[in-house]
Design an enzyme around this catalytic site. Sequence first.
Site, PDB file in Angstrom:
ATOM      1  N   MET A  18      13.117  27.492  -3.014  1.00  0.00           N
ATOM      2  CA  MET A  18      14.885  26.819  -4.085  1.00  0.00           C
ATOM      3  C   MET A  18      15.387  28.282  -4.857  1.00  0.00           C
ATOM      4  O   MET A  18      16.636  28.308  -3.741  1.00  0.00           O
ATOM      5  CB  MET A  18      14.552  25.567  -4.857  1.00  0.00           C
TER       6      MET A  18
ATOM      7  N   LYS B 261      37.622  29.122  11.078  1.00  0.00           N
ATOM      8  CA  LYS B 261      36.851  27.302  11.214  1.00  0.00           C
ATOM      9  C   LYS B 261      36.041  28.020   9.846  1.00  0.00           C
ATOM     10  O   LYS B 261      35.196  29.069   9.597  1.00  0.00           O
ATOM     11  CB  LYS B 261      36.808  27.044  12.068  1.00  0.00           C
TER      12      LYS B 261
ATOM     13  N   ARG C 225      31.102  20.135  26.792  1.00  0.00           N
ATOM     14  CA  ARG C 225      31.597  19.929  25.288  1.00  0.00           C
ATOM     15  C   ARG C 225      33.100  19.400  25.039  1.00  0.00           C
ATOM     16  O   ARG C 225      32.964  18.487  26.165  1.00  0.00           O
ATOM     17  CB  ARG C 225      31.318  20.688  24.113  1.00  0.00           C
TER      18      ARG C 225
ATOM     19  N   TYR D 284       4.218  28.948  -2.365  1.00  0.00           N
ATOM     20  CA  TYR D 284       4.062  27.666  -2.441  1.00  0.00           C
ATOM     21  C   TYR D 284       2.664  28.130  -1.005  1.00  0.00           C
ATOM     22  O   TYR D 284       3.401  27.906  -0.509  1.00  0.00           O
ATOM     23  CB  TYR D 284       5.184  27.121  -1.592  1.00  0.00           C
TER      24      TYR D 284
HETATM   25  C1  LIG Z   1      34.701  28.869  17.365  1.00  0.00           C
HETATM   26  C2  LIG Z   1      35.178  28.978  18.289  1.00  0.00           C
HETATM   27  C3  LIG Z   1      35.467  30.302  18.880  1.00  0.00           C
HETATM   28  C4  LIG Z   1      35.338  31.986  18.387  1.00  0.00           C
HETATM   29  O1  LIG Z   1      33.499  32.139  19.141  1.00  0.00           O
HETATM   30  P1  LIG Z   1      32.792  33.496  18.315  1.00  0.00           P
HETATM   31  O2  LIG Z   1      31.271  32.889  18.870  1.00  0.00           O
HETATM   32  O3  LIG Z   1      32.552  32.664  17.149  1.00  0.00           O
HETATM   33  O4  LIG Z   1      33.485  34.193  18.494  1.00  0.00           O
HETATM   34  C5  LIG Z   1      36.343  30.450  20.111  1.00  0.00           C
HETATM   35  N1  LIG Z   1      36.593  29.343  20.581  1.00  0.00           N
HETATM   36  C6  LIG Z   1      36.156  28.061  20.544  1.00  0.00           C
HETATM   37  C7  LIG Z   1      36.811  26.667  21.051  1.00  0.00           C
HETATM   38  C8  LIG Z   1      35.322  27.753  18.897  1.00  0.00           C
HETATM   39  O5  LIG Z   1      34.779  26.530  18.729  1.00  0.00           O
END
Ligand SMILES: *Cc1c(COP(=O)(O)O)cnc(C)c1O
Length: 368
Positions: free
Chosen positions: A302, A35, A130, A254
């Site tokens: 930046m 992802k 969640r 800065y």
């Molecule tokens: C992103 C995600 C993972 C992977 O998690 P990591 O900590 O990067 O291994 C696994 N399961 C779900 C549902 C996720 O959203």
Amino acid sequence: MPRPILATIHTAALRANLQALRLHAGDARVWAVVKANAYGHGIERVFDGLHAADGFALLDLAEAQRLRALGWRGPILLLEGVFDARDLELCSRLGLWHTVHCEAQIDMLAAHKTHEPHRVFLKMNSGMNRLGLRPAQFRAAWARLDALPQVDEISLMTHFSDADGARGIAEQFAVFNAACGDLPGERCLCNSAALLRFGADAQVASDWVRAGIALYGSAPDFPANGDWGLEPTMSLRTKIIGIQELQAGDSVGYGSTFMADQSMRIGVVACGYADGYPRHAPTGTPVLVGGLRSRIVGRVSMDMLTVDLSDAPQTGIGTEVTLWGRSAGGQLLGIDEVAARAGTVGYELMCALAARVPVAVDAGTVGS
Ligand SMILES: *Cc1c(COP(=O)(O)O)cnc(C)c1O
């Protein structure tokens, strides 16, 4: 000449990390989680290193299409399932497996016209609050799915909130088993932290694991256990483009947040927060200058940041600076260490790599 900044993706490191995680997973199959454009690495760039995975997990349908366009014909899992009834048409067309985390998604499936029944992963909210169905609603949802002609195999899934921390997974694992221990179907429970820390229990690793961050060489439980023998898969390198000689009392950058207490040399480095480097990295955050450890001084701006060259007299304009990963000479600066100094995690730094940074793929050996 373009700016000297370059991110390098290490194919051999991806392959080695996948292999290392397989050893933790035992007989379980491994989803490579890609992802967020493969955690900022680029799906097309990691594909070669990860194509020995059993499947790819992601949540954006456009990313699933890109994987199919690369020629991947194996499993793809949508971790959040469909967002809209029309997404189910794409699931049918591309053969995507999808998570079902709420009744609304079951309604969409029930109304979906398809010749090929779908493989689904029914997700339980075992305590993270969640996505997922509550334990008390889980069986009814399972029975509803089981009765649908649109559904083929049902697998069971949950996600742990504290796999990387002191609380661990025991409570959620018990909730999950109590609610669905006797239901048939493959199990999919572990993220990277759960796999590394608790995957030796075959019940926990079970049938599928979802490995994300560890594939990219970052330790999910850093600094408690920063060393799982994983290899960095992204190196961010650039060069010194300017030098300043400070006298005692001179400040840099800065806000004049750093003031020299004696004369010292400062290197001005072509990397800033517009490249994805964290602006909150304070004075003292480690960098490698010509392969040797040094530190940031003053505020990250930046397009530039400034580093201490007091102990590096041989350096000058053009000297390589590594922000994280490996220097060209192979010296290591862990992304987790940089992230911790900046008050964040390796995940965020990888994902934040900016579009303006050119990226190269290194197909060479591990550690180079
Ligand atoms: C992103 C995600 C993972 C992977 O998690 P990591 O900590 O990067 O291994 C696994 N399961 C779900 C549902 C996720 O959203």
